[in-house]
Design an enzyme around this catalytic site. Sequence first.
Site, PDB file in Angstrom:
ATOM      1  N   SER A 115       0.765  -1.199   0.027  1.00 62.01           N
ATOM      2  CA  SER A 115      -0.017   0.158   0.015  1.00 62.01           C
ATOM      3  C   SER A 115       0.678   1.220  -0.070  1.00 62.01           C
ATOM      4  CB  SER A 115      -0.905  -0.013   1.247  1.00 62.01           C
ATOM      5  OG  SER A 115      -0.330   0.005   2.371  1.00 62.01           O
ATOM      6  N   ARG A 116       2.118   1.156   0.352  1.00 63.13           N
ATOM      7  CA  ARG A 116       2.802   2.364   0.154  1.00 63.13           C
ATOM      8  C   ARG A 116       4.474   1.997   0.086  1.00 63.13           C
ATOM      9  NH1 ARG A 116       2.852   3.784   6.856  1.00 63.13           N
ATOM     10  NH2 ARG A 116       3.165   1.694   7.449  1.00 63.13           N
TER      11      ARG A 116
ATOM     12  N   ARG B  44      -2.774  -3.674   5.878  1.00 65.01           N
ATOM     13  CA  ARG B  44      -3.445  -3.775   6.788  1.00 65.01           C
ATOM     14  C   ARG B  44      -4.580  -2.744   6.721  1.00 65.01           C
ATOM     15  NH1 ARG B  44      -1.321  -5.649  11.944  1.00 65.01           N
ATOM     16  NH2 ARG B  44       0.570  -6.443  11.780  1.00 65.01           N
TER      17      ARG B  44
ATOM     18  N   ASP C  77      -4.032  -8.937   8.534  1.00 59.10           N
ATOM     19  CA  ASP C  77      -2.684  -9.236   9.260  1.00 59.10           C
ATOM     20  C   ASP C  77      -2.113 -10.435   8.678  1.00 59.10           C
ATOM     21  OD1 ASP C  77      -0.911  -9.595  10.780  1.00 59.10           O
ATOM     22  OD2 ASP C  77      -1.794  -9.416  12.697  1.00 59.10           O
TER      23      ASP C  77
ATOM     24  N   ALA D   7       5.965  -6.645   3.408  1.00 60.82           N
ATOM     25  CA  ALA D   7       5.490  -5.904   4.739  1.00 60.82           C
ATOM     26  C   ALA D   7       6.619  -5.837   5.864  1.00 60.82           C
ATOM     27  CB  ALA D   7       4.058  -6.603   5.003  1.00 60.82           C
TER      28      ALA D   7
ATOM     29  N   TYR E  86      14.252  -5.409  15.485  1.00 61.26           N
ATOM     30  CA  TYR E  86      14.067  -5.235  13.960  1.00 61.26           C
ATOM     31  C   TYR E  86      15.191  -5.797  13.251  1.00 61.26           C
ATOM     32  CZ  TYR E  86      13.744  -2.751   9.451  1.00 61.26           C
ATOM     33  OH  TYR E  86      13.638  -2.655   8.021  1.00 61.26           O
TER      34      TYR E  86
ATOM     35  N   THR F 246      11.045   6.712   2.302  1.00 60.81           N
ATOM     36  CA  THR F 246       9.614   6.249   2.638  1.00 60.81           C
ATOM     37  C   THR F 246       9.231   7.272   3.773  1.00 60.81           C
ATOM     38  OG1 THR F 246      10.146   4.537   4.073  1.00 60.81           O
ATOM     39  CG2 THR F 246      10.378   4.159   1.993  1.00 60.81           C
TER      40      THR F 246
END
Length: 250
Positions: free
Chosen positions: A11-12, A34, A63, A94, A161, A196
């Site tokens: 989505s982005r 999401r 999800d 994602a 992360y 981003t």
Amino acid sequence: MPKHALITGGSRGIGLAIAQLLARNNYQCSLIGRSAARLSEAVSSLPTNSHSGTLAHRTIAGDISAPDFWERDNMSVQGLDKGSKKIDVLVNCAGVAQERLFKRVSEEEIKQIVDTNLTGMMLGTRFLLRRRENREDKPGQVIINVSSLLGLKGGRGAVAYAASKAGVLGFTRALAAEVGPLGIRVNAIVPGYIETDMTEHLQKSSDLISQIPLKRFGTPEEVADAAWFLINNQYANNCVLNLDGGLSAV
């Protein structure tokens, strides 16, 4: 018939840039994210494939780290059931970020980071492989996993992360050996700092930019170009492509 790409995190940012490039090259894209609203906006930015007939780009909100998301019944509702067209490309993009010292990260945050960045990617990939096992898809598929420079280099304030993104690379290497003989190629992109919304607060940091040999952040479109190379090069399997402006050499 156009080829079909399934893109998580579509989505982005990087995921959307990859979708836009694939759509311009006659791919039908299924974007997973999401937010239904953000997905709707994203899919409206994709070029329409003149050869797609009645099969247009689609969105799937949910999800990816939830096991029932990838269950056959749910995918059937989403149009990715037995009768849908082949998935030629799976892009696992994602992800959620982390900016906090590890001692202050809660168990819930650790679980969310690992579940989204690593477990969700594995569940989605398993969904693709099970379709292949059931002969719903044919050989020749490509899996692109988006890792991070932090998965190689590490970084203060990004322990969970970094661990999740290092896991992406281990997963890529092992899977490439396992499914390569089946005609499925598995590759990874290792972006550095990319422009981003996740890095917006860092993009004016002169100290950070000065550390990058090219003296700038990369763009999502440049990462999409790397994905396009890995999709099309038929000898690319277990290919880990760094795209960090030279930061990993410093």
